[in-house]
Design an enzyme around this catalytic site. Sequence first.
Site, PDB file in Angstrom:
ATOM      1  N   TYR A 115       0.858  -1.186   0.000  1.00  0.00           N
ATOM      2  CA  TYR A 115       0.000   0.000   0.000  1.00  0.00           C
ATOM      3  C   TYR A 115       0.897   1.240   0.000  1.00  0.00           C
ATOM      4  O   TYR A 115       2.030   1.190  -0.453  1.00  0.00           O
ATOM      5  CB  TYR A 115      -0.970  -0.074   1.191  1.00  0.00           C
TER       6      TYR A 115
ATOM      7  N   LYS B 136     -20.475 -21.109  -9.894  1.00  0.00           N
ATOM      8  CA  LYS B 136     -19.714 -20.973 -11.138  1.00  0.00           C
ATOM      9  C   LYS B 136     -18.296 -20.490 -10.836  1.00  0.00           C
ATOM     10  O   LYS B 136     -17.309 -20.991 -11.393  1.00  0.00           O
ATOM     11  CB  LYS B 136     -20.422 -19.965 -12.040  1.00  0.00           C
TER      12      LYS B 136
END
Length: 467
Positions: A114, A169
């Site tokens: 970060y 899925k």
Amino acid sequence: MGYVPSPSYSLIVRVEIENRIGMFAKIASAISGAGGDLGSIDIVKVEKGKIIRDITVNARDAEHEKKIIKALKNIEGIKVLRVMDRTFLVHEGGKIGIYNKVIVKVREDLSRVYTPGVARVCLDINKNKEHVYRYTIKGNTVAVITDGTAVLGLGNIGPDAAMPVMEGKCMLFKEFGGVDAFPIALRTTDVDEIVSIVKKISTPFGGINLEDIAAPRCFEVEQKLRQELDIPVIHDDQHGTAIVTLAALINVGRVFKRDIKEFKIVIAGSGAAGTAIAYMLLDYGVNDIIICDRAGILYEGRADDMDPHKEELARKTNPSKIKGKLSDAIEGADVFIGVSAPNILKPEDIKKMAKDRVVFALANPDPEVAPEIAMPLVRIMATGRSDYPNQINNVLAFPGLFKGLLEVRSKGVDKEIFFAAANAIANIVKDEELNEDYIIPSIFNKKVAQAVSHAVSEKAKKLKLAR
């Protein structure tokens, strides 16, 4: 009602049992007598004069579950404490999550993943747009997009109810292809709005998998997104089904030692799957294809139950201009492919087919004809179900298909890529293994996704779709 007890209707029944001889036999007898399939029996707790056990039972459907529970409650010395549906248990809290690939334990880790370190990577991507594939999740991430209008065999159940299927899925993408996928269920059925939303959120994704969007809207959505985006857009209900169907037919040709381009094929269903199968077979070189829907045979000039997509199909199929019903279309056919509704194909229809009959009854969970009825009448039978030989399932296609496209950072997709995927699936079955009951590999065969991925990435390179 289901055919036999199934893991999809699986219960864990917690019972308090009086600790005396013969109680287990009574439980087993009650479950068997009710038609249930007894699984594991685990001890939870032992108390003075009592044992608490968890009993796993498979049933046929919800009504059958109630019948089994009632049978257990009727046993003297048994108290049912709790009934847990194992299918609902695995969905608790959702089936997927996000995990970190990089450990963040100390200040130095944070400064790299970060601020301030991440700014360097942002500036690099700003200068070199293609580096977004290298330094972000885009290179291995697919969006699974639905509007909830054609979910499994359930129809238009809406985006919220579609979410468990979309999550499933995504699980299959990860399990079989190593591809990260995220479910996005949209609260709109407007074509232009769907296209606009998907286009605007496409940045993190290297591919778009459209799922369970009703026809004919699905055709327009896919076509427009392909024009708007520079990443592969694939409606899996169309092309995934068509790829695996083509793979199975290629191996039917190998079994019969015939060119599948010579087959007469009848397709029941003119929705997403039926349309895609027809076009893929036409593109592959099969010329004699007849499509049937609720109104009968599709033919040029038919007035009833038509739309622009069906009119286009009618122009490109049915070369003999046959009119009538399915029973008329199937006369002399080599192959029947059903992607429609249960129990529409009758034994007398099958008997009208050519000598070496092939039936792909793919409606799920109940096929166009019960396999027990069709098998004695045909040479090759396939279904969409896992409890019969020759399961034609999209899982054989989409994980490897997207994996291969992502590996080369493909700018799109092409019918030649679909053919490459189909041939890769077919060739997993070696000549010495090939027979009437084994024309398609198992969905759990780990070699499939790898073979499909390799074939797809190589074809994308040849077609200059790879970045």
